[in-house]
Enzyme design. Structure first.
Site, PDB file in Angstrom:
ATOM      1  N   TRP A  94       0.856  -1.192   0.000  1.00 15.24           N
ATOM      2  CA  TRP A  94       0.000   0.000   0.000  1.00 15.24           C
ATOM      3  C   TRP A  94       0.889   1.238   0.000  1.00 15.24           C
ATOM      4  O   TRP A  94       1.742   1.403   0.879  1.00 15.24           O
ATOM      5  CB  TRP A  94      -0.915   0.004   1.228  1.00 15.24           C
ATOM      6  CG  TRP A  94      -1.743   1.247   1.336  1.00 15.24           C
ATOM      7  CD1 TRP A  94      -1.502   2.322   2.149  1.00 15.24           C
ATOM      8  CD2 TRP A  94      -2.928   1.567   0.599  1.00 15.24           C
ATOM      9  NE1 TRP A  94      -2.474   3.284   1.981  1.00 15.24           N
ATOM     10  CE2 TRP A  94      -3.363   2.845   1.030  1.00 15.24           C
ATOM     11  CE3 TRP A  94      -3.675   0.887  -0.369  1.00 15.24           C
ATOM     12  CZ2 TRP A  94      -4.493   3.468   0.514  1.00 15.24           C
ATOM     13  CZ3 TRP A  94      -4.803   1.503  -0.880  1.00 15.24           C
ATOM     14  CH2 TRP A  94      -5.207   2.769  -0.439  1.00 15.24           C
ATOM     15  N   ASP A 196       2.435   2.277 -20.699  1.00 15.39           N
ATOM     16  CA  ASP A 196       1.056   2.751 -20.538  1.00 15.39           C
ATOM     17  C   ASP A 196       1.055   3.929 -19.563  1.00 15.39           C
ATOM     18  O   ASP A 196       0.267   3.976 -18.618  1.00 15.39           O
ATOM     19  CB  ASP A 196       0.166   1.613 -20.023  1.00 15.39           C
ATOM     20  CG  ASP A 196      -1.330   1.936 -20.142  1.00 15.39           C
ATOM     21  OD1 ASP A 196      -1.677   2.922 -20.826  1.00 15.39           O
ATOM     22  OD2 ASP A 196      -2.141   1.216 -19.537  1.00 15.39           O
TER      23      ASP A 196
END
Length: 289
Positions: A94, A196
């Site tokens: 996280w 991307d």
């Protein structure tokens, strides 16, 4: 999804108490969750409609960027390789922080350093994904050949199958692909590319440290990467200035840029439909009339 999250935690040997699970924004494709146990915090996402190598490709791409020692990525703790109909899961570190004034400058500098990681050929060894679309890959000695065959022609075939190519667009796109050597180089440096990179695929960690996420790895022309960063609003000027201090863009960049953006517009045309047709047509008209 709670049962699947519990399964993943067991796979990671985190058997401590789950203290919080909440859904978070994780893109258009997957369900994504913030998960906090007594031991750790995680970003966990899942999907029941993806191929078996979907999360493996993402994990491998993040590890390749990590191994370049140039730019931060979240650590991957676990991923599934689901069979058809099964739920696949990916668990990562996280990352919690906010952009600072220096974040995009550091992103530009570190990306330029990443682009200095060079292969001896163009393409990639494994299939990846661009959004939800499968991206086949192979190695080529020519960037022009790779870009024609594995990028533009592949999207052309998808568009044809989906009925996204009215006759005039089809003729122009065929003509452009056949004449691509007029504008696209055959032998730029085969740089390690995220593949991307738009504003949604980097996040800020502690002290504003930039992290890349959701890669679609390819070795190719660094101008291909930079062109996409400009397509949907671009990054801050500090990003581009810092990048060019380390890796100046070629003089032909502005001429090539729309042709590199064309690939991503075709991807969006194939995923989202005709709202992306007009920008595709404008590029085709500019280059082939």
């Amino acid at each position: 999804m709670k049962q699947e999250i519990e399964r993943v935690l067991r796979k990671m040997n985190d058997l401590s108490t789950i203290e919080e699970i909440r859904q978070v924004v994780g893109g258009d494709i997957n369900e994504a969750f913030y998960v906090r146990t007594k031991e750790e915090q995680y970003f966990i996402k899942g999907n029941s409609g993806v191929p078996s190598h979907f999360f493996k490709a993402e994990s491998s791409g993040l590890q390749l960027i990590r191994d370049s020692h140039t730019i931060s990525v979240p650590r991957v703790y676990y991923y599934d390789e689901p069979q058809q109909g099964e739920i696949g899961m990916l668990a990562m570190e996280w990352i919690d922080g906010q952009e600072k004034t220096h974040t995009q400058e550091k992103l530009g500098r570190n990306l330029a350093l990443m682009h200095q990681q060079i292969s001896d050929r163009y393409g990639f060894s494994d299939p990846t994904f661009v959004g939800e679309l499968d991206q086949p890959n192979d190695w080529r000695d020519s960037w022009l050949d790779y870009y024609q065959d594995f990028r533009l022609n592949h999207q052309f075939n998808i568009a044809l199958e989906k009925g996204r190519l009215p006759e005039k667009r089809k003729i122009r796109l065929e003509k452009l692909i056949l004449n691509l050597e007029q504008w696209i180089p055959s032998s730029p440096a085969p740089s390690l590319l995220h593949g991307d990179l738009w504003g949604g695929n980097f996040i800020a960690g502690l002290e504003g440290e930039p992290f890349l996420v959701d890669p679609s790895i390819v070795y190719g022309d660094s101008a291909f990467e930079l062109a996409f960063t400009e397509l949907f609003g671009g990054f801050q000027s500090s990003f581009y200035e810092a990048y060019e201090e380390i890796s100046p863009l070629p003089k032909t960049y502005e001429e090539m840029k729309p042709l590199y953006q064309l690939f991503y517009l075709l991807v969006h045309l194939n995923i989202f439909g005709e709202s992306y047709g007009p920008p595709v047509d404008r590029i085709l008209k500019r280059y082939v009339g």
